[in-house]
Design a protein around this motif. Structure first.
Motif, mmCIF file in Angstrom:
data_model
loop_
_atom_site.group_PDB
_atom_site.id
_atom_site.type_symbol
_atom_site.label_atom_id
_atom_site.label_comp_id
_atom_site.label_asym_id
_atom_site.label_seq_id
_atom_site.Cartn_x
_atom_site.Cartn_y
_atom_site.Cartn_z
ATOM 1 N N ASN A 1 0.833 -1.212 0.000
ATOM 2 C CA ASN A 1 0.000 0.000 0.000
ATOM 3 C C ASN A 1 0.864 1.257 0.000
ATOM 4 O O ASN A 1 0.570 2.233 -0.698
ATOM 5 N N ASN A 2 1.929 1.243 0.801
ATOM 6 C CA ASN A 2 2.806 2.420 0.893
ATOM 7 C C ASN A 2 3.573 2.643 -0.408
ATOM 8 O O ASN A 2 3.785 3.784 -0.825
ATOM 9 N N ALA A 3 3.976 1.548 -1.041
ATOM 10 C CA ALA A 3 4.807 1.675 -2.240
ATOM 11 C C ALA A 3 3.990 1.946 -3.497
ATOM 12 O O ALA A 3 4.383 2.763 -4.333
ATOM 13 N N LEU A 4 2.853 1.265 -3.642
ATOM 14 C CA LEU A 4 2.085 1.339 -4.891
ATOM 15 C C LEU A 4 0.751 2.043 -4.747
ATOM 16 O O LEU A 4 0.101 2.332 -5.756
ATOM 17 N N GLY A 5 0.327 2.315 -3.512
ATOM 18 C CA GLY A 5 -0.944 2.986 -3.309
ATOM 19 C C GLY A 5 -2.036 2.032 -2.859
ATOM 20 O O GLY A 5 -1.960 0.821 -3.060
ATOM 21 N N ARG A 6 -3.072 2.612 -2.260
ATOM 22 C CA ARG A 6 -4.175 1.822 -1.722
ATOM 23 C C ARG A 6 -4.909 1.046 -2.804
ATOM 24 O O ARG A 6 -5.356 -0.083 -2.578
ATOM 25 N N GLU B 1 15.038 -0.810 4.533
ATOM 26 C CA GLU B 1 13.807 -0.106 4.170
ATOM 27 C C GLU B 1 13.936 1.398 4.407
ATOM 28 O O GLU B 1 13.085 2.165 3.954
ATOM 29 N N GLN B 2 14.991 1.806 5.111
ATOM 30 C CA GLN B 2 15.217 3.234 5.366
ATOM 31 C C GLN B 2 15.801 3.896 4.113
ATOM 32 O O GLN B 2 16.816 3.445 3.579
ATOM 33 N N SER B 3 15.171 4.950 3.681
ATOM 34 C CA SER B 3 15.654 5.637 2.482
ATOM 35 C C SER B 3 16.994 6.340 2.709
ATOM 36 O O SER B 3 17.734 6.598 1.760
ATOM 37 N N ASP B 4 17.314 6.637 3.984
ATOM 38 C CA ASP B 4 18.557 7.355 4.291
ATOM 39 C C ASP B 4 19.578 6.455 4.982
ATOM 40 O O ASP B 4 20.389 6.920 5.786
ATOM 41 N N LEU B 5 19.547 5.145 4.674
ATOM 42 C CA LEU B 5 20.449 4.210 5.345
ATOM 43 C C LEU B 5 21.907 4.595 5.141
ATOM 44 O O LEU B 5 22.701 4.598 6.091
#
Length: 541
Positions: A154-159, A381-385
């Protein structure tokens, strides 16, 4: 009624008034006329009211029927055979209320997304199925099924994509069932199933295996391939309960424990499961405070280079010492931390603490060594890893050349390219990368040559029986040959005996890690090892 009364009396009263004011008849005659007029008026009024009552009766009946449906949800039973206006009104009313009731019943008892029965209807039908099972002396199995990673999708592609996935999942489940089986969507990512008329508990296994096989096939949502796993918990009547609520609760307990074991897994309910679940909930609650209470600490296990028989690196391993529970095994608390996201702050603490410790050893004049730290899938999963790791290196002042980050094959199952991009950024930064537990995951060997890694670590499960089991020896030899062909370093984990050590060394492994040389030890004990060096197994603790 008042309108009818006035309507019949006003003209008459006007006529009488006129008669009295213009007529000179005697008083007796006047009274007689008034009496006759009054009787006639009342008779006319009664006849009018009776006629109105009969005319309004269908309307009143329709009104009362609507009130009864509104208050008691009782469907109307009006006569519909008449063809006049009133008859048509009643027929339309009956038809409209029945259609409305069907809509209300559907909205009340069915999931509007998948069209499946909801939990209330499922429990009602399950209760009826239980009665039949009791009468027929047959078993009944209840399955709690939960989808994994729906929130991430849901978070990646939408509801909308998540909703399409749920509909597809419902269709696959429906296609797997018999006509007599029950299926329901009971929560956002959870389904309930029931299969009746079973002779033994094992009879539910074909359905479970069919469901797992069905969900192992790729989903294509909006032309994007998606992989989703499921966990199944099974409770069987009458062994695991005789009531609907009890069976469902025990099936859910089994499902939650199945989620902790592996992807695409099923689990029967057992008497000790509630105790295990309670222990898990206790550990999860206590783990939330472990860092702030300074209950988490690190041990370090040496990695020995075989050519010179010296310690060239250590792996930082997290330990939890609870003041009341005592030592809590990482086997227990690491999966909990992975599941609830606590592995992210714990992982950052481990990296910061390990880097600080390595710098302290170097400043004390000890031989410089690589510090190996594990990275979890949740951290990726962290975008700022990458930025977080750079910040920790800057804060601790540790030379990046002495940091090694270990990852597992599970990172490469989904979104392979994104993972490779992150690892490439880390490698470009000068960080050494190792692929841990190699051979136990699911990554394709075709992708291995694209992974920006420096070291392959052979899992201890292969090393354990490498001398006694020819199959393990063959796998180990294949991994070593593969690593050599890709010009990667090779580290064997779990080396505990002289025979294992000699075999691994004879196959050309670069480094060894295991109890044969040393258990994981605290920082001060590791410092003494660095001071004395390692010669064979004599320094093993």
């Amino acid at each position: 009624m008042l309108v009818a009364f006035l309507g019949t009396h006003v003209p008459l009263l006007t006529l009488l008034l006129y008669f009295l004011t213009t007529n000179s008849s005697s008083f007796e005659m006047t009274l007689r006329v008034l009496g006759i007029a009054l009787v006639a008026t009342l008779t006319g009024t009664l006849l009018t009211l009776y006629a109105l009552h009969n005319l309004l009766a269908p309307v009143i009946l329709t009104f009362l029927t609507l009130r009864e449906y509104s208050n008691k949800k009782k469907l109307p039973n009006l006569p519909t055979k008449f063809t006049d206006e009133v008859g048509i009104l009643m027929a339309d009313t009956v038809r409209t209320i029945k259609q409305l009731d069907e809509v209300i019943q559907h909205l009340t008892n069915y999931d509007n997304l998948t069209g499946l029965p909801n939990q209330a209807l499922f429990q009602d039908r399950l209760q009826q199925a239980l009665i039949r099972s009791q009468d027929n002396n047959r078993l009944l199995a209840v399955i709690s099924l939960k989808l994994k990673n729906l929130s991430e999708i849901n978070n990646a592609l939408g509801r909308d994509a998540g909703d399409l996935l749920l509909r597809e999942a419902a269709q696959r489940l429906s296609a797997s069932l018999r006509s007599t089986d029950l299926l329901s969507r009971v929560a956002k990512d959870e389904f309930a199933l029931a299969q009746t008329d079973l002779a033994a508990s094992e009879d539910i296994l074909p359905l479970c295996k069919k469901i797992l096989s069905t969900f192992s096939t790729t989903f294509f949502i909006e032309n994007k391939p998606l992989h989703i796993s499921v966990s199944l918990g099974i409770a069987v009547y009458p062994f695991d309960g005789s009531q609907v609520d009890q069976l469902w609760e025990n099936a859910s307990t089994a499902m939650y424990l199945a989620r902790r074991q592996a992807q695409n897994n099923y689990q029967f309910f057992g008497a000790d499961m509630k105790a295990q679940l309670q222990e898990r909930l206790t550990l999860e609650n206590e783990l939330r405070h472990a860092l702030t209470r300074n209950e988490i600490h690190l041990h370090y296990q040496p990695r020995v280079e075989l050519h010179h028989n010296q310690i060239v690196g250590v792996e930082a391993l997290v330990r939890w010492q609870h003041p009341e529970l005592g030592f809590v095994s990482p086997v227990k608390f690491i999966p909990i931390a992975e599941a609830n996201g606590l592995i992210v702050p714990i992982g950052e603490w481990v990296l910061r603490t390990a880097c600080t410790q390595n710098r302290i050893w170097q400043e004390a004049g000890l031989p410089p060594i690589r510090m190996a730290v594990n990275l979890s899938a949740r951290q990726f999963e962290q975008s700022d890893l990458v930025e977080r790791i750079n910040q920790i290196l800057e804060e601790t002042g540790m030379d990046v050349a002495y940091l090694e980050l270990e990852v597992t094959e599970s990172l490469f199952v989904d979104n392979i390219q994104n993972t490779i991009n992150i690892l490439q950024q880390l490698r470009d930064r000068g960080i050494t990368l190792a692929l841990d537990d190699f051979g136990t995951g699911y990554s394709s060997l075709n992708y291995l040559r694209h992974f920006p890694i420096d070291t392959l670590k052979i899992d201890r499960s292969f090393v354990r029986d490498v001398v006694a089991d020819p199959h393990n020896a063959a796998v180990t030899n294949a991994i070593i040959s593969l690593a050599k062909s890709l010009e990667l370093k090779i580290t064997a984990e779990g080396v505990e005996t002289q025979d294992q050590f000699e075999y691994i060394k004879s196959q050309g492994c670069n480094e060894i890690q295991g109890y044969y040389f040393s258990r994981p030890v605290p920082a001060d004990a590791l410092a003494r090892l660095l001071q004395t060096g390692v010669t064979g197994s004599e320094s093993a603790l």
